[in-house]
Design an enzyme around this catalytic site. Sequence first.
Site, PDB file in Angstrom:
ATOM      1  N   TYR A 282      -5.086   6.665  81.645  1.00  0.00           N
ATOM      2  CA  TYR A 282      -5.175   5.208  81.641  1.00  0.00           C
ATOM      3  C   TYR A 282      -5.129   4.612  83.045  1.00  0.00           C
ATOM      4  CZ  TYR A 282      -4.864   4.783  76.573  1.00  0.00           C
ATOM      5  OH  TYR A 282      -5.128   4.841  75.236  1.00  0.00           O
TER       6      TYR A 282
ATOM      7  N   GLU B 142       9.427  28.789  63.998  1.00  0.00           N
ATOM      8  CA  GLU B 142       8.222  27.964  63.972  1.00  0.00           C
ATOM      9  C   GLU B 142       8.463  26.554  63.454  1.00  0.00           C
ATOM     10  OE1 GLU B 142       3.812  27.727  61.842  1.00  0.00           O
ATOM     11  OE2 GLU B 142       5.006  29.542  61.604  1.00  0.00           O
TER      12      GLU B 142
ATOM     13  N   ASP C 293       5.910  31.456  59.747  1.00  0.00           N
ATOM     14  CA  ASP C 293       5.309  31.600  58.422  1.00  0.00           C
ATOM     15  C   ASP C 293       4.528  32.907  58.369  1.00  0.00           C
ATOM     16  OD1 ASP C 293       6.270  29.143  57.514  1.00  0.00           O
ATOM     17  OD2 ASP C 293       4.438  28.054  58.033  1.00  0.00           O
TER      18      ASP C 293
END
Length: 363
Positions: free
Chosen positions: A98, A196, A248
């Site tokens: 920006y 995780e 997972d």
Amino acid sequence: MSTDTDADARAQLIDLAEEFYEQFEGGDVPKMRIPTRTKSNIEYDEDKNVWVYGDRESTRTAKTISGAEKLLKATYTIDFLARQLDEDRSSTLRELYYLSESWDVDEAQFNSQDESNNLIEDLEIVSEVKREDFHMRPEESGAKVMGPLLLREQTNRGDREIHCQDDVGQGGYQIPNNPDTIEFLDNDAEFVLCVETGGMRDRLVENGFDDEHDALVVHLGGQPARATRRLTKRLHDELDLPVTVFTDGDPWSYRIFGSVSYGSIKSAHLSEYLATPEAQFIGVQPEDIVEYDLPTDPLSDSDVNALESELEDPRFQTDYWREQIELQLEIDKKSEQQSLASYGLDFVTDTYLPERLDEMGVL
């Protein structure tokens, strides 16, 4: 709180800009050479067990309008970063995008945040200075650590000593953007457990797993940020703590393990700084899905493609990973960490993790 590191980083940046001017003065078209940052230019260093860039290079040259604009943007960015270091300030990658809108030459302004992010990575590679030493930080907040570790953190408001159990709430200690500002003072930890998901991290803390097993529980938050991977490596290298990774049971989570252990393609220029090749995978393993008859979802086509790709991935070329991946393709199932709760809320901390850690020789 300007440091010698800040001065070195600024000098490296200025040297890079001076090269452009010297090329001008010598009658040469300015250019900047950088490694080609594509998958085809990534090599697996078997000696160091990390991903590194290969020999292919691309050239930013002012011979073309596009190349000239890229060098112009680089020069303006170097000027901004040098002033930022002079003033002992910091900014986010989003802010850089920006604030370029205020630069007085339209062609120097960024068209997208991806463009500004990529330029920062280019400058890291060419100058051999990490973005953390430019005082550039990502927008997202850092991950958290919970466990028996006393540290001192340097901040612009002075040094702070923090115990990552006694001096924090259940949220834990937030990892700073630059973990090299941390000094380890004392610890009673036996190992590091990288987790995780936030839900599993909260379960471990609520059940007191960090306290009972003297574990440093590090929340990865999905694909781990650079700061998380850097701190994990420092905990291993400097405190001699085993590092374990709990995710997972799907191919995308195995890649999370891979980024902790071997590095990622995106940050291959920093693999030796970020990766912990000695890290071990706890699970959820495909064999756990079978042994515990865990709740599952079927593999999608993209899951299957990812698993087949991993069979060719140098990071997973071990008997263990080939057996696990082939088993998962055979059963055609995947499972989440939270599926272990089908045996009760305490099963993961009382049974699953202790048994796995014992098998791995960590406990």
